[in-house]
Design a protein around this motif. Sequence first.
Motif, PDB file in Angstrom:
ATOM      1  N   UNK A 111      -5.149   1.980  -1.317  1.00 25.68           N
ATOM      2  CA  UNK A 111      -4.020   2.862  -1.612  1.00 25.68           C
ATOM      3  C   UNK A 111      -2.800   2.032  -1.984  1.00 25.68           C
ATOM      4  N   UNK A 112      -2.541   0.966  -1.198  1.00 29.04           N
ATOM      5  CA  UNK A 112      -1.399   0.097  -1.511  1.00 29.04           C
ATOM      6  C   UNK A 112      -1.563  -1.254  -0.839  1.00 29.04           C
ATOM      7  N   UNK A 113      -0.872  -2.229  -1.410  1.00 30.97           N
ATOM      8  CA  UNK A 113      -0.753  -3.569  -0.832  1.00 30.97           C
ATOM      9  C   UNK A 113       0.717  -3.924  -0.875  1.00 30.97           C
ATOM     10  N   UNK A 114       1.203  -4.525   0.217  1.00 34.55           N
ATOM     11  CA  UNK A 114       2.634  -4.794   0.307  1.00 34.55           C
ATOM     12  C   UNK A 114       2.873  -6.101   1.052  1.00 34.55           C
ATOM     13  N   UNK A 115       3.685  -6.964   0.469  1.00 27.80           N
ATOM     14  CA  UNK A 115       4.105  -8.192   1.147  1.00 27.80           C
ATOM     15  C   UNK A 115       5.461  -7.923   1.772  1.00 27.80           C
ATOM     16  N   UNK A 123       4.036 -15.145   5.810  1.00 29.99           N
ATOM     17  CA  UNK A 123       4.504 -13.825   5.400  1.00 29.99           C
ATOM     18  C   UNK A 123       3.645 -12.746   6.043  1.00 29.99           C
ATOM     19  N   UNK A 124       4.238 -11.570   6.185  1.00 28.46           N
ATOM     20  CA  UNK A 124       3.517 -10.423   6.711  1.00 28.46           C
ATOM     21  C   UNK A 124       2.967  -9.627   5.523  1.00 28.46           C
ATOM     22  N   UNK A 125       1.689  -9.256   5.600  1.00 27.69           N
ATOM     23  CA  UNK A 125       1.034  -8.494   4.542  1.00 27.69           C
ATOM     24  C   UNK A 125       0.472  -7.213   5.125  1.00 27.69           C
ATOM     25  N   UNK A 126       0.533  -6.138   4.319  1.00 33.72           N
ATOM     26  CA  UNK A 126      -0.032  -4.846   4.716  1.00 33.72           C
ATOM     27  C   UNK A 126      -0.943  -4.357   3.607  1.00 33.72           C
ATOM     28  N   UNK A 127      -2.091  -3.846   4.014  1.00 32.63           N
ATOM     29  CA  UNK A 127      -2.996  -3.208   3.065  1.00 32.63           C
ATOM     30  C   UNK A 127      -3.344  -1.835   3.619  1.00 32.63           C
ATOM     31  N   UNK A 128      -3.123  -0.793   2.815  1.00 35.52           N
ATOM     32  CA  UNK A 128      -3.451   0.578   3.187  1.00 35.52           C
ATOM     33  C   UNK A 128      -4.693   0.983   2.415  1.00 35.52           C
TER      34      UNK A 128
END
Length: 178
Positions: A111-115, A123-128
């Motif tokens: 759905x999304x990827x965000x640094x 760094x903090x990474x998020x993957x939805x």
Amino acid sequence: MYRIIFLIAVSLALISCRGNDKVVSGWEINDVYHSTIITPNPTTGEKVYQGPPINTMDAANTYEMYSLRSTKSKEGAVSYELLVQLTYYSKWRYYDAASVRNKPTSSFKVVSREAGLCEQAGCMFKELLAIQLSDAFIKENMSGFELSISSKSGLTSVLFVPSQYLKGYLKAVEGKNY
């Protein structure tokens, strides 16, 4: 002597804290039921059911937050998906596949990827991610199920959806007790 007993007690406590907790008490069925948010759409007659998040941390220091979401049509047809947000430090992992019982799921979607915030540690990474689940799959796995999510970097996160969560969630969606 006291030092040895203390070290054994601390060791046992640390061992018992590792991994996802698969033992869930019965009162949680009602907690999930009451925490499921129902959003009606008066224009289409659909309802969206958003289950409460399950929060865990795996051995690779991945913060895992996941929940069930479903859409019920005006005619009563229900579609389910497991929404998964994975948060971690260091470099991108690029999660790209999910499997249940060593069988790949056919509907894995990023759905999304965000640094985010970067510090000395990285760094903090998020993957939805969203994984479609069939009504039959949900009903066949009322005792709970594990889902593995793999990344291009070689790391795998294993998520556990317990029986009590499924029962409470379906109680909200279908209005039945399981």
